[in-house]
Design a protein around this motif. Sequence first.
Motif, PDB file in Angstrom:
ATOM      1  N   TRP A  12       0.833  -1.208   0.000  1.00 26.37           N
ATOM      2  CA  TRP A  12       0.000   0.000   0.000  1.00 26.37           C
ATOM      3  C   TRP A  12       0.861   1.247   0.000  1.00 26.37           C
ATOM      4  O   TRP A  12       0.600   2.205  -0.739  1.00 26.37           O
ATOM      5  CB  TRP A  12      -0.919  -0.012   1.220  1.00 26.37           C
ATOM      6  CG  TRP A  12      -1.801   1.196   1.299  1.00 26.37           C
ATOM      7  CD1 TRP A  12      -2.974   1.402   0.648  1.00 26.37           C
ATOM      8  CD2 TRP A  12      -1.564   2.376   2.097  1.00 26.37           C
ATOM      9  NE1 TRP A  12      -3.490   2.643   0.975  1.00 26.37           N
ATOM     10  CE2 TRP A  12      -2.651   3.251   1.857  1.00 26.37           C
ATOM     11  CE3 TRP A  12      -0.548   2.757   2.978  1.00 26.37           C
ATOM     12  CZ2 TRP A  12      -2.741   4.502   2.482  1.00 26.37           C
ATOM     13  CZ3 TRP A  12      -0.638   4.004   3.586  1.00 26.37           C
ATOM     14  CH2 TRP A  12      -1.722   4.860   3.342  1.00 26.37           C
ATOM     15  N   ASP A  15       2.559   1.607  -3.492  1.00 29.21           N
ATOM     16  CA  ASP A  15       1.590   2.015  -4.511  1.00 29.21           C
ATOM     17  C   ASP A  15       1.171   3.467  -4.328  1.00 29.21           C
ATOM     18  O   ASP A  15       1.002   4.205  -5.306  1.00 29.21           O
ATOM     19  CB  ASP A  15       0.344   1.111  -4.464  1.00 29.21           C
ATOM     20  CG  ASP A  15       0.630  -0.297  -4.950  1.00 29.21           C
ATOM     21  OD1 ASP A  15       1.694  -0.519  -5.561  1.00 29.21           O
ATOM     22  OD2 ASP A  15      -0.214  -1.187  -4.697  1.00 29.21           O
ATOM     23  N   TYR A  16       1.007   3.882  -3.060  1.00 31.83           N
ATOM     24  CA  TYR A  16       0.562   5.249  -2.797  1.00 31.83           C
ATOM     25  C   TYR A  16       1.630   6.260  -3.194  1.00 31.83           C
ATOM     26  O   TYR A  16       1.339   7.283  -3.814  1.00 31.83           O
ATOM     27  CB  TYR A  16       0.187   5.438  -1.329  1.00 31.83           C
ATOM     28  CG  TYR A  16      -0.458   6.777  -1.078  1.00 31.83           C
ATOM     29  CD1 TYR A  16      -1.798   6.987  -1.388  1.00 31.83           C
ATOM     30  CD2 TYR A  16       0.287   7.854  -0.594  1.00 31.83           C
ATOM     31  CE1 TYR A  16      -2.392   8.226  -1.212  1.00 31.83           C
ATOM     32  CE2 TYR A  16      -0.293   9.096  -0.411  1.00 31.83           C
ATOM     33  CZ  TYR A  16      -1.633   9.273  -0.725  1.00 31.83           C
ATOM     34  OH  TYR A  16      -2.211  10.503  -0.557  1.00 31.83           O
ATOM     35  N   LYS A  18       3.958   5.853  -5.370  1.00 38.24           N
ATOM     36  CA  LYS A  18       4.054   5.838  -6.831  1.00 38.24           C
ATOM     37  C   LYS A  18       2.923   6.642  -7.460  1.00 38.24           C
ATOM     38  O   LYS A  18       3.141   7.420  -8.390  1.00 38.24           O
ATOM     39  CB  LYS A  18       4.017   4.392  -7.339  1.00 38.24           C
ATOM     40  CG  LYS A  18       4.157   4.274  -8.854  1.00 38.24           C
ATOM     41  CD  LYS A  18       4.144   2.803  -9.289  1.00 38.24           C
ATOM     42  CE  LYS A  18       4.272   2.700 -10.806  1.00 38.24           C
ATOM     43  NZ  LYS A  18       4.249   1.274 -11.246  1.00 38.24           N
ATOM     44  N   SER A  19       1.710   6.476  -6.938  1.00 38.65           N
ATOM     45  CA  SER A  19       0.548   7.181  -7.499  1.00 38.65           C
ATOM     46  C   SER A  19       0.659   8.689  -7.305  1.00 38.65           C
ATOM     47  O   SER A  19       0.102   9.471  -8.084  1.00 38.65           O
ATOM     48  CB  SER A  19      -0.744   6.666  -6.855  1.00 38.65           C
ATOM     49  OG  SER A  19      -0.833   7.072  -5.495  1.00 38.65           O
ATOM     50  N   ALA A  20       1.366   9.093  -6.268  1.00 39.56           N
ATOM     51  CA  ALA A  20       1.546  10.524  -5.986  1.00 39.56           C
ATOM     52  C   ALA A  20       2.750  11.101  -6.719  1.00 39.56           C
ATOM     53  O   ALA A  20       3.022  12.300  -6.617  1.00 39.56           O
ATOM     54  CB  ALA A  20       1.708  10.740  -4.482  1.00 39.56           C
ATOM     55  N   HIS A  21       3.482  10.251  -7.425  1.00 42.92           N
ATOM     56  CA  HIS A  21       4.685  10.658  -8.163  1.00 42.92           C
ATOM     57  C   HIS A  21       5.704  11.329  -7.228  1.00 42.92           C
ATOM     58  O   HIS A  21       6.366  12.308  -7.611  1.00 42.92           O
ATOM     59  CB  HIS A  21       4.320  11.602  -9.311  1.00 42.92           C
ATOM     60  CG  HIS A  21       3.330  11.023 -10.280  1.00 42.92           C
ATOM     61  ND1 HIS A  21       3.685  10.115 -11.255  1.00 42.92           N
ATOM     62  CD2 HIS A  21       1.987  11.207 -10.399  1.00 42.92           C
ATOM     63  CE1 HIS A  21       2.620   9.768 -11.954  1.00 42.92           C
ATOM     64  NE2 HIS A  21       1.580  10.407 -11.444  1.00 42.92           N
TER      65      HIS A  21
END
Length: 254
Positions: A12, A15-16, A18-21
């Motif tokens: 988690w 992934d978080y 990464k999603s926030a760049h």
Amino acid sequence: MDKIEIENIKKWIKDYIKSAHANGVILGMSGGKDSLITAKLCIDALGKDKVVGVIMPNGEMKDNKVAVESCELLGIRYYNININSLYTNMIDNITPILKKEDKPLSTVTTFNIPPRLRMVTLYSIAGSLGYLVANTSNLSEGMVGYTTKWGDNVGDFSVLANYTKEEVCQLGLMLGLPEHLVNKVPDDGLTGKTDEDKLGFSYKELDEYIRTGKKGNKFDTISKMHRLSEHKRVGVAKYPNETKNYFNEEELDV
């Protein structure tokens, strides 16, 4: 708590971020178990090079050596920033205003300024590094408002927000962290009193109620603290107007 749960937490986090760049994670290292365990999970998910710890004493900090020990144990790069000059400047500027309002500088104010200054410090560094700020609060503290609003109760993401104090300890031991750090008795770092002394009840009783609904001798106190601290858990209260919002997350190209 099991190994699968721990792996899910790490995924988690990864992934978080990464999603926030984001380029990595920064967090305050207080010498307590919550920051230690949060940092360890972030390290396992992202790698040591993407986690930065910041120790922020207000003058002298009782657990400063423990905070350093925690950072060196984890092998992360860390920095020590004393916020006392910021704190003193803030007090010096607020006090004259309160005098004009015929109000004294309250103990609550003096206790809440340091955590908020620490969060300002973290975000100041994070903004330039392209990092996200990790919140280190746990469920037990949050449920009774034993946090500072816009201080230690905020961040970009929270790993422990849905785990009780007891569960956090279990998590720390499963991660292989030293028992003397994981089971260290928490205190506020200000008065010399333990958290439980100040709360007026044990984390065991609080955690038992959270997970089983069992009401102990201190339930009335727990209930009152939960009710009075609701504003800390909702963030910014927003007037619920019904104006149409055309934003559709599925249609947005990020």
